[in-house]
Design a protein around this motif. Structure first.
Motif, mmCIF file in Angstrom:
data_model
loop_
_atom_site.group_PDB
_atom_site.id
_atom_site.type_symbol
_atom_site.label_atom_id
_atom_site.label_comp_id
_atom_site.label_asym_id
_atom_site.label_seq_id
_atom_site.Cartn_x
_atom_site.Cartn_y
_atom_site.Cartn_z
ATOM 1 N N GLN A 469 0.822 -1.205 0.000
ATOM 2 C CA GLN A 469 0.000 0.000 0.000
ATOM 3 C C GLN A 469 0.865 1.268 0.000
ATOM 4 O O GLN A 469 0.527 2.251 -0.666
ATOM 5 C CB GLN A 469 -0.932 -0.009 1.213
ATOM 6 N N ASP A 470 1.976 1.242 0.726
ATOM 7 C CA ASP A 470 2.890 2.384 0.689
ATOM 8 C C ASP A 470 3.468 2.569 -0.708
ATOM 9 O O ASP A 470 3.604 3.703 -1.203
ATOM 10 C CB ASP A 470 4.028 2.186 1.700
ATOM 11 N N ASP A 471 3.813 1.454 -1.346
ATOM 12 C CA ASP A 471 4.367 1.528 -2.699
ATOM 13 C C ASP A 471 3.354 2.096 -3.683
ATOM 14 O O ASP A 471 3.704 2.883 -4.571
ATOM 15 C CB ASP A 471 4.811 0.139 -3.157
ATOM 16 N N ILE A 472 2.101 1.691 -3.536
ATOM 17 C CA ILE A 472 1.072 2.195 -4.449
ATOM 18 C C ILE A 472 0.887 3.694 -4.278
ATOM 19 O O ILE A 472 0.802 4.445 -5.264
ATOM 20 C CB ILE A 472 -0.254 1.450 -4.215
ATOM 21 N N LEU A 473 0.831 4.159 -3.049
ATOM 22 C CA LEU A 473 0.703 5.600 -2.797
ATOM 23 C C LEU A 473 1.899 6.361 -3.351
ATOM 24 O O LEU A 473 1.754 7.405 -4.005
ATOM 25 C CB LEU A 473 0.561 5.859 -1.299
ATOM 26 N N PRO A 518 -3.752 -7.565 -1.027
ATOM 27 C CA PRO A 518 -3.169 -8.458 -0.022
ATOM 28 C C PRO A 518 -2.584 -7.663 1.143
ATOM 29 O O PRO A 518 -2.332 -6.468 1.032
ATOM 30 C CB PRO A 518 -2.070 -9.173 -0.802
ATOM 31 N N GLY A 519 -2.377 -8.330 2.252
ATOM 32 C CA GLY A 519 -1.737 -7.685 3.399
ATOM 33 C C GLY A 519 -2.717 -6.941 4.283
ATOM 34 O O GLY A 519 -3.931 -7.036 4.149
ATOM 35 N N LEU A 520 -2.146 -6.160 5.206
ATOM 36 C CA LEU A 520 -2.953 -5.409 6.156
ATOM 37 C C LEU A 520 -3.672 -4.251 5.465
ATOM 38 O O LEU A 520 -3.143 -3.635 4.547
ATOM 39 C CB LEU A 520 -2.071 -4.863 7.283
ATOM 40 N N LYS A 521 -4.871 -3.959 5.947
ATOM 41 C CA LYS A 521 -5.662 -2.850 5.410
ATOM 42 C C LYS A 521 -5.502 -1.656 6.347
ATOM 43 O O LYS A 521 -6.261 -1.477 7.290
ATOM 44 C CB LYS A 521 -7.131 -3.244 5.284
ATOM 45 N N ILE A 522 -4.468 -0.848 6.108
ATOM 46 C CA ILE A 522 -4.150 0.279 6.995
ATOM 47 C C ILE A 522 -4.557 1.575 6.298
ATOM 48 O O ILE A 522 -3.820 2.125 5.473
ATOM 49 C CB ILE A 522 -2.644 0.298 7.336
ATOM 50 N N ARG A 523 -5.742 2.069 6.629
ATOM 51 C CA ARG A 523 -6.246 3.282 6.004
ATOM 52 C C ARG A 523 -5.548 4.532 6.542
ATOM 53 O O ARG A 523 -5.535 5.576 5.891
ATOM 54 C CB ARG A 523 -7.757 3.390 6.227
ATOM 55 N N SER A 524 -4.954 4.426 7.730
ATOM 56 C CA SER A 524 -4.321 5.598 8.333
ATOM 57 C C SER A 524 -3.168 6.119 7.482
ATOM 58 O O SER A 524 -2.906 7.327 7.464
ATOM 59 C CB SER A 524 -3.813 5.249 9.741
ATOM 60 N N THR A 525 -2.478 5.226 6.766
ATOM 61 C CA THR A 525 -1.370 5.673 5.911
ATOM 62 C C THR A 525 -1.881 6.581 4.805
ATOM 63 O O THR A 525 -1.306 7.647 4.535
ATOM 64 C CB THR A 525 -0.649 4.457 5.310
ATOM 65 N N TYR A 526 -2.960 6.153 4.167
ATOM 66 C CA TYR A 526 -3.545 6.989 3.126
ATOM 67 C C TYR A 526 -4.067 8.307 3.702
ATOM 68 O O TYR A 526 -3.855 9.375 3.112
ATOM 69 C CB TYR A 526 -4.690 6.251 2.436
ATOM 70 N N THR A 527 -4.738 8.244 4.841
ATOM 71 C CA THR A 527 -5.304 9.452 5.448
ATOM 72 C C THR A 527 -4.213 10.462 5.779
ATOM 73 O O THR A 527 -4.361 11.666 5.518
ATOM 74 C CB THR A 527 -6.084 9.087 6.721
ATOM 75 N N ALA A 528 -3.109 9.969 6.344
ATOM 76 C CA ALA A 528 -1.999 10.865 6.683
ATOM 77 C C ALA A 528 -1.392 11.481 5.429
ATOM 78 O O ALA A 528 -1.058 12.681 5.401
ATOM 79 C CB ALA A 528 -0.945 10.099 7.474
ATOM 80 N N THR A 529 -1.248 10.681 4.369
ATOM 81 C CA THR A 529 -0.693 11.192 3.114
ATOM 82 C C THR A 529 -1.620 12.222 2.486
ATOM 83 O O THR A 529 -1.172 13.277 2.007
ATOM 84 C CB THR A 529 -0.460 10.031 2.133
ATOM 85 N N ARG A 530 -2.902 11.943 2.492
ATOM 86 C CA ARG A 530 -3.878 12.884 1.935
ATOM 87 C C ARG A 530 -3.869 14.199 2.699
ATOM 88 O O ARG A 530 -3.878 15.288 2.091
ATOM 89 C CB ARG A 530 -5.267 12.256 1.999
ATOM 90 N N ASP A 531 -3.829 14.133 4.028
ATOM 91 C CA ASP A 531 -3.824 15.353 4.835
ATOM 92 C C ASP A 531 -2.547 16.161 4.602
ATOM 93 O O ASP A 531 -2.586 17.398 4.526
ATOM 94 C CB ASP A 531 -3.964 15.004 6.320
ATOM 95 N N ALA A 532 -1.415 15.453 4.499
ATOM 96 C CA ALA A 532 -0.151 16.151 4.245
ATOM 97 C C ALA A 532 -0.160 16.824 2.881
ATOM 98 O O ALA A 532 0.322 17.956 2.724
ATOM 99 C CB ALA A 532 1.011 15.165 4.345
ATOM 100 N N LEU A 533 -0.707 16.144 1.879
ATOM 101 C CA LEU A 533 -0.783 16.720 0.537
ATOM 102 C C LEU A 533 -1.734 17.915 0.519
ATOM 103 O O LEU A 533 -1.471 18.919 -0.168
ATOM 104 C CB LEU A 533 -1.252 15.652 -0.456
ATOM 105 N N HIS A 534 -2.806 17.832 1.264
ATOM 106 C CA HIS A 534 -3.740 18.954 1.350
ATOM 107 C C HIS A 534 -3.073 20.162 2.011
ATOM 108 O O HIS A 534 -3.272 21.310 1.580
ATOM 109 C CB HIS A 534 -4.970 18.527 2.149
#
Length: 663
Positions: A469-473, A518-534
């Protein structure tokens, strides 16, 4: 007051019966929308009708179960058989979701209780209460006949749910005689031929979904000789992809319809019997006396009988004209097989039945093809659009033909690199000792988890990384920044469109359908990235207000991408962007390296590199997604990752023959 309540209760039962009938008809008409639609008003109506069919039937049954005996309730009790038919669901749907197929002791006991309650109502209101008035013996016989139909239909649904469970498919698949599964050379022309060929390869798809190996079946013919060379995919991925889509549609039938119980000897016999029994019940009710019954109740009864009879005719014709029936006769050694298939009678009958459905006259099997629609989500657009900041995505983008060609050509090439063909000329001159040793190793390999070994081989060939998920982001940001800064964003070039589609699709899976990853579903990583980009975008806007912007006519996404590219350093773990978000920093740095590659080696090479990485990620996600998630998505219009997964499964089994590598 008591009289008013009695009147309400009486008409409530009639309203519930009519509601159950209406819901049943809606389910009949809309059940197939789940093959090609992930959302929409039709799915909402289908879900509501599915709930109403259960609730209305249960409420009516409970009212009659606890109510007192009366002559008026004899005819109402007759309707319970139709409620059982509605709870048994039509032939084109048995389970609305995968959870319905996971039968527990509680759900089985609930079904037993409902059938027992219906039998109690039959005895209490009709058999014991039928002698004092009403239709007499003919009505009692008609009631018993229709109750048998209702019980059979409801029981058949339980059987379909049981057979549609992946655990049951796994148990039955391991018991099959592998030698009998040989299919030899297939002919794939139009969609109809592809569908018939897909039936012959269903053991591959079932094996993939239920996690049992079918490799041995594919490499051995009925006489035990190696038959792998007979697979000739001379037209590249197009032929195999069409076949895979048909197989997945058939897998949908197994999981979500009654196909597993219909297309058996007892399934066909049940359809003939229920049609005959319904006609007999109609005839008996026609002959029985209507004295003492309300005119409205008699009309409702005729409506239920006529609708049920018409649907029974439809289910019988659909069952006999289905390609499942062709597959059933193909695996049956009898005179009936010769009479139906070899003589061409079945094909003529199928054409006649298909002609009754005007929507499918031109290509009767095309509805089984994947819709080609995938979800899209873009992070830069999400953080810079003018609307109030909230969750937004598009889930209905259709893959155009040029993009589809580029995408699947790249997937095909990756699979070929992972599964190279064996050099049979070298094997021919191999010493006997080495041949024996190789056969022993092959036997040991088959005894192990072959699916895992084949998947591991693919992983090594493509060099997959674990932090998905980090790689995809990171890759999504790097792709968008590169396309924006290189002036390629939104270009008409097909390769650019393919890159954008894959990048946005993979992020769509991270955000909207994380269960497909596959793997863990960690939405917090996306949320933190989105907030930082905003926050970064807010900083860019603040600089514009101060007059620091160098391009006021540029798009908002370009401004943000340019800002990210300029604010990243050449060193790791350094700079304000790194302090704000590691993923933003890594994405911007990767985009900067890609821009340097484009400047040094050319834009086309950089684009090919980006596309190759996204294709690798797509294959990784597809082959590592859980089988349950793939199965779940079949009832939501299907998914691109499921198509790719099946392509990889078939490629690993067929080994992609040498002549297919020259297309």
């Amino acid at each position: 007051m008591a009289g008013w309540m009695n009147l309400v209760n009486e008409w409530l039962v009639r309203a519930l019966v009519l509601s159950s009938l209406a819901a049943h008809l809606v389910v009949v008409v809309l059940a197939a929308v789940r093959r090609r639609e992930a959302s929409g008003w039709r799915r909402g109506v289908l879900w509501l009708a599915n709930q109403v069919a259960d609730l209305a039937s249960a409420q009516t049954l409970g009212n009659l179960f606890l109510g007192s005996t009366s002559r008026e309730k004899q005819l109402v009790a007759f309707w319970v058989s139709f409620l059982l038919i509605h709870m048994g669901r039509p032939d084109n749907i048995s389970a609305y979701s995968m959870e319905d197929s996971v039968l527990s002791a509680r759900s089985v006991m609930a079904a037993i209780f409902q059938i027992a309650g219906a039998i109690y109502v039959l005895i209490k209101h009709i058999i014991n209460g039928g002698g004092g008035g009403g239709g007499g013996t003919t009505f009692v016989v008609a009631s018993i006949v229709m109750f048998l139909v209702g019980i059979v239909k409801y029981t058949e649904r339980i059987g379909a749910l049981w057979l549609g469970d992946l655990g049951s498919i796994q148990s039955s698949g391991k018991k099959l005689n592998r030698a009998s599964l040989s299919v030899g050379q297939l002919e794939i022309g139009d969609d109809e031929q592809a569908l018939l060929a897909a039936h012959r390869l269903m053991h591959i798809t079932k094996g993939a979904f239920a996690d049992y190996s079918s490799v041995e079946a594919e490499h051995k013919s009925s006489d035990g000789n190696d038959d792998g060379s007979r697979w000739n995919w001379s037209h590249g991925w197009e032929q195999l992809c069409r076949l895979v889509e048909m197989e997945l549609s058939l897998m949908y039938d197994v999981l979500y319809t009654k196909a597993a119980v219909i297309h058996t000897w007892h399934g066909y016999c049940i359809r003939f019997a229920t049609l005959l029994f319904t006609a007999v019940a109609f005839w008996l009710f026609w002959l029985s006396s209507k004295h003492g019954y309300r005119w409205s109740d008699v009309c409702i009864t005729y409506l239920l009988l006529v609708v049920t009879f018409v649907l029974e005719v439809r289910w019988l014709l659909r069952a006999l004209a289905s390609t499942w029936t062709h597959a059933f006769f193909t695996n049956t050694n009898s005179r009936l097989r010769h009479a139906a298939l070899c003589s061409g009678r079945w094909r003529r009958f199928r054409r006649f039945v298909v002609s009754l459905d005007l929507r499918r006259v031109s290509e009767p099997s095309s509805y089984r093809m994947w819709s080609g629609k995938i979800g899209q989500y873009n992070l830069l657009y999400e953080c810079t659009r003018d609307k109030e900041y909230k969750y937004h995505y598009s889930g209905a983008l259709h893959i155009s033909s040029p993009v589809r060609d580029i995408l699947f050509n790249n997937i095909w090439n990756k699979l070929k690199s992972a599964y190279p063909p064996e050099d049979k000329r070298v094997k021919a001159f191999m010493p006997i000792e080495e041949k024996k040793k190789e056969k022993k190793e092959e036997k040991e390999e088959k005894e192990k988890d072959s699916s895992f070994r084949r998947r591991n081989k693919l992983d090594k060939a493509l060099g997959f990384a674990p932090e998905l998920q980090d790689d995809i982001l990171t890759d999504h940001l790097a792709t968008d920044i590169f396309l924006q800064c290189s002036g390629q964003k939104g270009a008409a070039c097909a390769i650019v469109k393919t890159i954008e589609l894959l990048s946005n699709y993979m992020l769509f899976l991270v955000i909207v359908r994380p269960y497909m990853l596959p793997g863990l579903k960690i939405r917090s990583t996306y949320t933190a990235t989105r907030d930082a980009l905003h926050q970064q975008w807010c900083q860019v806007e603040a600089e514009e207000i101060k007059g620091c912007s160098s391009s006021s006519c540029a798009t908002t996404e370009w401004k943000l991408a340019s800002n990210l590219s300029m604010n990243v350093g050449d060193k790791d773990n350094a700079g304000p962007l790194y302090d704000r978000s590691v993923i933003l920093h890594d994405g911007a740095r990767k985009a900067k390296r890609l821009l340097k590659m484009a400047a040094k080696y050319g834009l086309h090479r950089a684009l090919e590199t980006i596309l190759g990485e996204w294709v690798k990620t797509l294959i990784y996600v597809s082959t590592r997604c859980s089988r349950d998630s793939h199965a779940k998505q079949l009832s939501h219009g299907g998914e691109l990752t499921t198509i790719v997964w099946m392509l990889a499964e078939h490629a690993s089994i067929f080994l992609i023959a040498e002549d297919a590598r020259q297309w």
